[in-house]
Design a protein around this motif. Structure first.
Motif, PDB file in Angstrom:
ATOM      1  N   GLY A 128      -8.407  14.571  28.167  1.00 33.47           N
ATOM      2  CA  GLY A 128      -7.415  14.162  29.152  1.00 33.47           C
ATOM      3  C   GLY A 128      -7.356  15.150  30.303  1.00 33.47           C
ATOM      4  O   GLY A 128      -8.149  16.087  30.396  1.00 33.47           O
ATOM      5  N   TYR A 129      -6.400  14.917  31.173  1.00 39.63           N
ATOM      6  CA  TYR A 129      -6.213  15.812  32.312  1.00 39.63           C
ATOM      7  C   TYR A 129      -5.705  17.176  31.848  1.00 39.63           C
ATOM      8  O   TYR A 129      -4.910  17.270  30.917  1.00 39.63           O
ATOM      9  CB  TYR A 129      -5.184  15.236  33.286  1.00 39.63           C
ATOM     10  CG  TYR A 129      -5.615  13.967  33.962  1.00 39.63           C
ATOM     11  CD1 TYR A 129      -6.697  13.947  34.828  1.00 39.63           C
ATOM     12  CD2 TYR A 129      -4.919  12.788  33.763  1.00 39.63           C
ATOM     13  CE1 TYR A 129      -7.079  12.781  35.471  1.00 39.63           C
ATOM     14  CE2 TYR A 129      -5.285  11.617  34.403  1.00 39.63           C
ATOM     15  CZ  TYR A 129      -6.371  11.628  35.249  1.00 39.63           C
ATOM     16  OH  TYR A 129      -6.741  10.477  35.883  1.00 39.63           O
TER      17      TYR A 129
ATOM     18  N   ILE B  27      -2.216  15.903  40.724  1.00 45.15           N
ATOM     19  CA  ILE B  27      -2.006  14.457  40.776  1.00 45.15           C
ATOM     20  C   ILE B  27      -0.543  14.167  41.102  1.00 45.15           C
ATOM     21  O   ILE B  27      -0.233  13.296  41.927  1.00 45.15           O
ATOM     22  CB  ILE B  27      -2.427  13.779  39.449  1.00 45.15           C
ATOM     23  CG1 ILE B  27      -3.949  13.838  39.301  1.00 45.15           C
ATOM     24  CG2 ILE B  27      -1.938  12.337  39.383  1.00 45.15           C
ATOM     25  CD1 ILE B  27      -4.451  13.472  37.912  1.00 45.15           C
ATOM     26  N   ALA B  28       0.369  14.903  40.471  1.00 49.01           N
ATOM     27  CA  ALA B  28       1.802  14.729  40.744  1.00 49.01           C
ATOM     28  C   ALA B  28       2.111  15.038  42.198  1.00 49.01           C
ATOM     29  O   ALA B  28       2.809  14.274  42.880  1.00 49.01           O
ATOM     30  CB  ALA B  28       2.633  15.615  39.820  1.00 49.01           C
TER      31      ALA B  28
ATOM     32  N   LEU C 172       4.453  12.016  43.295  1.00 48.12           N
ATOM     33  CA  LEU C 172       5.715  12.311  43.979  1.00 48.12           C
ATOM     34  C   LEU C 172       5.875  11.525  45.279  1.00 48.12           C
ATOM     35  O   LEU C 172       6.937  10.916  45.495  1.00 48.12           O
ATOM     36  CB  LEU C 172       5.873  13.817  44.217  1.00 48.12           C
ATOM     37  CG  LEU C 172       6.309  14.600  42.985  1.00 48.12           C
ATOM     38  CD1 LEU C 172       6.119  16.094  43.194  1.00 48.12           C
ATOM     39  CD2 LEU C 172       7.756  14.287  42.631  1.00 48.12           C
ATOM     40  N   PRO C 173       4.852  11.481  46.142  1.00 47.70           N
ATOM     41  CA  PRO C 173       5.006  10.651  47.345  1.00 47.70           C
ATOM     42  C   PRO C 173       5.248   9.175  47.016  1.00 47.70           C
ATOM     43  O   PRO C 173       6.057   8.503  47.655  1.00 47.70           O
ATOM     44  CB  PRO C 173       3.687  10.837  48.097  1.00 47.70           C
ATOM     45  CG  PRO C 173       3.166  12.156  47.629  1.00 47.70           C
ATOM     46  CD  PRO C 173       3.617  12.269  46.194  1.00 47.70           C
TER      47      PRO C 173
ATOM     48  N   GLU D  83       4.464  10.117  35.512  1.00 44.55           N
ATOM     49  CA  GLU D  83       4.872   9.235  36.612  1.00 44.55           C
ATOM     50  C   GLU D  83       6.271   8.666  36.359  1.00 44.55           C
ATOM     51  O   GLU D  83       7.098   8.598  37.263  1.00 44.55           O
ATOM     52  CB  GLU D  83       3.862   8.102  36.781  1.00 44.55           C
ATOM     53  CG  GLU D  83       4.196   7.164  37.924  1.00 44.55           C
ATOM     54  CD  GLU D  83       3.138   6.101  38.155  1.00 44.55           C
ATOM     55  OE1 GLU D  83       3.139   5.536  39.258  1.00 44.55           O
ATOM     56  OE2 GLU D  83       2.312   5.850  37.255  1.00 44.55           O
ATOM     57  N   ARG D  84       6.535   8.276  35.122  1.00 44.07           N
ATOM     58  CA  ARG D  84       7.849   7.718  34.777  1.00 44.07           C
ATOM     59  C   ARG D  84       8.952   8.758  34.986  1.00 44.07           C
ATOM     60  O   ARG D  84      10.007   8.454  35.566  1.00 44.07           O
ATOM     61  CB  ARG D  84       7.827   7.245  33.319  1.00 44.07           C
ATOM     62  CG  ARG D  84       9.082   6.528  32.866  1.00 44.07           C
ATOM     63  CD  ARG D  84       8.976   6.073  31.420  1.00 44.07           C
ATOM     64  NE  ARG D  84       8.789   7.157  30.476  1.00 44.07           N
ATOM     65  CZ  ARG D  84       9.757   7.967  30.069  1.00 44.07           C
ATOM     66  NH1 ARG D  84      10.981   7.835  30.526  1.00 44.07           N
ATOM     67  NH2 ARG D  84       9.513   8.920  29.196  1.00 44.07           N
ATOM     68  N   LEU D  85       8.718   9.990  34.557  1.00 44.31           N
ATOM     69  CA  LEU D  85       9.737  11.032  34.689  1.00 44.31           C
ATOM     70  C   LEU D  85       9.939  11.458  36.143  1.00 44.31           C
ATOM     71  O   LEU D  85      11.064  11.713  36.567  1.00 44.31           O
ATOM     72  CB  LEU D  85       9.362  12.230  33.817  1.00 44.31           C
ATOM     73  CG  LEU D  85       9.432  11.958  32.312  1.00 44.31           C
ATOM     74  CD1 LEU D  85       8.782  13.085  31.533  1.00 44.31           C
ATOM     75  CD2 LEU D  85      10.859  11.762  31.855  1.00 44.31           C
TER      76      LEU D  85
END
Length: 169
Positions: free
Chosen positions: A85-86, A94-95, A100-101, A138-140
């Motif tokens: 994984g990442y 990525i965030a 975030l944007p 992404e959800r958080l």
């Protein structure tokens, strides 16, 4: 195959480990057994349309999060390739660059209304995301953006700076 206008396409079956069996859907893993078996896939018959298809030249790629959730006979017909994984740093970038944007835009925030310290996404990554991908991250981050949008909409803040102390599950 007719739409693709090729006899040797690549089919991607995403999250093959989540194929479920129930009274309504039948057993999709049995159909996949037939599709992946080189002895049968040249004369595969779609029972819904009752049309034969030659699938012998199709290249199938299946993704899965949990290998153990794929039925054994189906797993035996697959060549399993494990991918890492990442990393923590990749998730952070990525965030910053994408998630975030997107979260700010999805929640009606202008860039100047949401400021996130570098430590905040790292706190989310370290404290709340264990998966290889970024879906939970992404959800958080979306939750943080919604909280900020609510504060801006209520007039309690014109700009919100999110720091590690603001990170919550």
């Amino acid at each position: 195959l007719k739409k693709a206008k090729t006899r040797d396409p690549v089919f991607i079956v995403d999250e093959i480990d989540k194929m479920g069996r129930d009274a309504m859907r039948g057993d999709p893993s049995s159909a996949m057994l037939e599709v992946l078996d080189p002895e049968q896939n040249g004369t595969f018959v779609d029972h819904y349309l009752d049309v034969p298809f030659d699938l012998s030249r199709v290249f199938f790629i299946g993704t899965a999060n949990v290998l153990q959730d794929i039925p054994g006979p189906l797993r035996d017909r697959m060549e399993v390739i494990h991918l890492a994984g990442y990393t923590r740093e990749e998730k952070f970038h990525i965030a910053r660059r994408h998630l975030l944007p997107k979260a700010a835009a999805d929640n009606g925030l202008r860039p100047e209304q949401l400021e996130v310290t570098d430590e905040a996404p790292r706190a989310v990554i370290d404290g709340f995301t264990r998966e290889a991908g970024v879906r939970n991250l992404e959800r958080l981050l979306g939750r943080m953006a919604r909280k900020t949008a609510r504060q801006v909409a209520e007039g309690t803040a014109k700009k919100v700076v999110v720091a590690p102390a603001d990170v919550e599950r």
